[in-house]
Design an enzyme around this catalytic site. Structure first.
Site, PDB file in Angstrom:
ATOM      1  N   TYR A 142       0.327  -1.337   0.267  1.00  8.56           N
ATOM      2  CA  TYR A 142       0.185  -0.098  -0.224  1.00  8.56           C
ATOM      3  C   TYR A 142       1.063   1.355  -0.464  1.00  8.56           C
ATOM      4  O   TYR A 142       0.094   2.571   0.299  1.00  8.56           O
ATOM      5  CB  TYR A 142      -0.667   0.342   1.155  1.00  8.56           C
ATOM      6  CG  TYR A 142      -1.588  -1.327   1.407  1.00  8.56           C
ATOM      7  CD1 TYR A 142      -2.058  -1.816   0.164  1.00  8.56           C
ATOM      8  CD2 TYR A 142      -2.962  -1.161   2.118  1.00  8.56           C
ATOM      9  CE1 TYR A 142      -3.484  -2.782  -0.092  1.00  8.56           C
ATOM     10  CE2 TYR A 142      -4.007  -2.352   2.179  1.00  8.56           C
ATOM     11  CZ  TYR A 142      -3.774  -3.182   1.415  1.00  8.56           C
ATOM     12  OH  TYR A 142      -4.854  -4.037   1.210  1.00  8.56           O
ATOM     13  N   LYS A 192       3.011 -15.427   1.663  1.00  7.37           N
ATOM     14  CA  LYS A 192       3.472 -16.047   0.443  1.00  7.37           C
ATOM     15  C   LYS A 192       4.901 -16.327   0.034  1.00  7.37           C
ATOM     16  O   LYS A 192       5.052 -15.882  -0.871  1.00  7.37           O
ATOM     17  CB  LYS A 192       2.705 -15.297  -0.388  1.00  7.37           C
ATOM     18  CG  LYS A 192       2.406 -15.845  -1.524  1.00  7.37           C
ATOM     19  CD  LYS A 192       0.791 -17.075  -1.533  1.00  7.37           C
ATOM     20  CE  LYS A 192       0.323 -18.104  -3.233  1.00  7.37           C
ATOM     21  NZ  LYS A 192       0.044 -18.410  -2.621  1.00  7.37           N
ATOM     22  N   ASP A 224      -3.053 -18.176   1.273  1.00  2.00           N
ATOM     23  CA  ASP A 224      -4.349 -18.676   0.644  1.00  2.00           C
ATOM     24  C   ASP A 224      -4.361 -20.245   1.243  1.00  2.00           C
ATOM     25  O   ASP A 224      -5.852 -20.282   1.507  1.00  2.00           O
ATOM     26  CB  ASP A 224      -3.760 -19.873  -0.663  1.00  2.00           C
ATOM     27  CG  ASP A 224      -2.650 -20.268  -0.933  1.00  2.00           C
ATOM     28  OD1 ASP A 224      -1.865 -19.858   0.150  1.00  2.00           O
ATOM     29  OD2 ASP A 224      -2.201 -20.655  -1.809  1.00  2.00           O
ATOM     30  N   ASP A 248      -4.795  -6.869   5.598  1.00  2.00           N
ATOM     31  CA  ASP A 248      -6.877  -6.233   5.146  1.00  2.00           C
ATOM     32  C   ASP A 248      -7.929  -7.610   4.730  1.00  2.00           C
ATOM     33  O   ASP A 248      -8.953  -7.658   5.124  1.00  2.00           O
ATOM     34  CB  ASP A 248      -6.370  -5.766   4.150  1.00  2.00           C
ATOM     35  CG  ASP A 248      -7.282  -4.343   3.739  1.00  2.00           C
ATOM     36  OD1 ASP A 248      -8.168  -4.540   4.514  1.00  2.00           O
ATOM     37  OD2 ASP A 248      -7.458  -3.889   2.527  1.00  2.00           O
ATOM     38  N   ASP A 252     -10.963  -9.318   7.073  1.00  2.00           N
ATOM     39  CA  ASP A 252     -12.347  -9.253   6.627  1.00  2.00           C
ATOM     40  C   ASP A 252     -13.193 -10.399   6.842  1.00  2.00           C
ATOM     41  O   ASP A 252     -14.086 -10.547   6.859  1.00  2.00           O
ATOM     42  CB  ASP A 252     -12.857  -8.662   5.711  1.00  2.00           C
ATOM     43  CG  ASP A 252     -12.833  -7.225   5.625  1.00  2.00           C
ATOM     44  OD1 ASP A 252     -12.266  -6.075   7.067  1.00  2.00           O
ATOM     45  OD2 ASP A 252     -12.961  -6.082   4.664  1.00  2.00           O
TER      46      ASP A 252
END
Ligand code: NAD
Length: 358
Positions: A142, A192, A224, A248, A252
């Site tokens: 970001y 990852k 994942d 992020d 959620d």
């Protein structure tokens, strides 16, 4: 008793309604002589745009730096949607996060027994879930450079850069490991590393830092798989630590597990342990001013403030137990009520939690 200085930033929409109830809880504790507070109120978001022309006035940031902790409501609303970028209420939130260097975002995902049937998962999977997601908030893709949309060989290319310094990874991992010590002593670091070099570094640094915490069990998951396990067996997690982007998304998913956004608190901390505490939800303009908002996320944010910035885990637990008792007594705001169940107002829910505080 030395009073803790708390800056309240009610913000917009339902923000003032829910922070009033969080303050009520803190004042109930203070009235019983358990703790002392000095409250100050400041402007942020659309309210600040209206009064001062910008979403984070300088005086708010100064007051936030002076305070022991900041308790916020929410910002934004249709009134300011057409405002120029610099006057968008949400810019105030980003500005206070960077102004206070809040790099560690904590999102607990807990399910009250009384609400196990409100989740989209089966009650037996969700009952007893207690996960703390620790997300790096000021680095990663970001913020990484280069970024932008560029012309290349006659077409446009969009670029963002995932970039982490060792020191940024180490400090967030330390936060997670410390927090695990206060809980069940397990950290899952999510990356990852099978594809991304930044994740390989993340994993190496996490392992190195964890050597200082032999009492905490550190394991690693690819993102994942972590997303899959979070919905398959959420009870298997204690603390999860991860990068800005992965955090992020995972937070959620975590939010959805509990069934209502009106129940989810959050904390964002800096290196001194000072923090900004706020419900995960927004300003909910569709229900603002009607006494319909669920104040529990704001009340639970105040509990996090007691635990993480004011060193009063004992009082935090009492507030959390009071919330559970109120729910167990069947007190429900509209967002968490089942069809046919009686519904109470924002104020009544706040009162019910205060009455259940002992
Ligand atoms: P929202 O979280 O405000 O609302 C989403 C839905 O959840 C709405 O139906 C709302 O009524 C409901 N809801 C939210 N909080 C609730 C509560 N405490 N009790 C009962 N119901 C609740 O998200 P949105 O509608 O996408 O955004 C509205 C505004 O809030 C926008 O301007 C957005 O930019 C802003 N926003 C601010 C923050 C923040 O301040 N941290 C976060 C998200 C969105």
């Amino acid at each position: 008793m030395k009073p803790h200085r708390i800056l309240l930033l009610p913000g917009d929409g339902i923000g003032p309604e829910v922070t009033t109830q969080a303050r009520r809880l803190l004042e109930t504790l203070a009235a019983r002589g358990e703790i002392a507070f000095e409250f100050e109120e400041g402007l942020i978001g659309g309210a600040a745009v209206d009064a001062r022309g910008k979403p984070l006035p300088e005086e708010t940031l100064v007051a936030a730096r002076r305070a022991d902790a900041v308790l916020m409501g929410a910002v934004g609303g249709p009134k300011w949607d057409g405002a120029p970028r610099a006057a968008h209420p949400e810019r105030g939130l980003l500005a206070i996060r960077s102004g206070l260097e809040l790099y560690a975002n904590l999102r607990p995902v807990r399910c009250a027994d009384a609400l196990a049937d409100a989740s989209s998962l089966k009650p037996e999977l969700i009952r007893g879930v207690d996960v703390l997601i620790v997300r790096e908030l000021t680095g990663g893709i970001y913020f990484g450079e280069p970024r932008g949309i560029f012309e290349e060989d006659g077409e446009r290319v969009g670029i963002n850069t995932e970039r982490y310094r060792e020191s940024e990874i180490a400090r967030i991992c330390r936060n997670a490991l410390e927090l695990a010590r206060l809980r069940r002593g397990q950290v899952v670091s999510v990356d990852k590393a099978n594809v991304l070099e930044s994740s390989q570094l993340w994993r190496e640094v996490a392992k190195t830092v964890a050597r200082d915490y032999p009492d905490v069990r550190l394991t690693h998951l690819y993102v994942d798989n972590a997303a899959m396990q979070l919905v398959r067996s959420p009870k298997s997690f204690d603390v999860m630590v991860t990068s800005n982007l992965f955090g992020d998304i995972l937070s959620d998913i975590g939010a959805q597990l509990t069934g209502s956004i009106g129940l989810l608190p959050s904390a964002s901390l800096n290196a001194d342990g000072r923090g900004l505490y706020e419900p995960v939800h927004g300003s909910a303009p569709d229900i603002a001013g009607r006494g319909l908002a669920n104040p529990l996320a704001a009340i639970l944010s105040a509990a996090m403030m007691l635990r993480h910035s004011l060193g009063r885990s004992d009082l935090a637990e009492r507030v959390e137990r009071a919330v559970e008792r109120a729910l167990a007594r069947g007190i429900r705001t509209a967002d968490i009520a089942r069809p046919g169940q009686d519904v109470v107002s924002t104020v009544r829910m706040g009162q019910a939690v205060a009455e259940a505080l002992y």
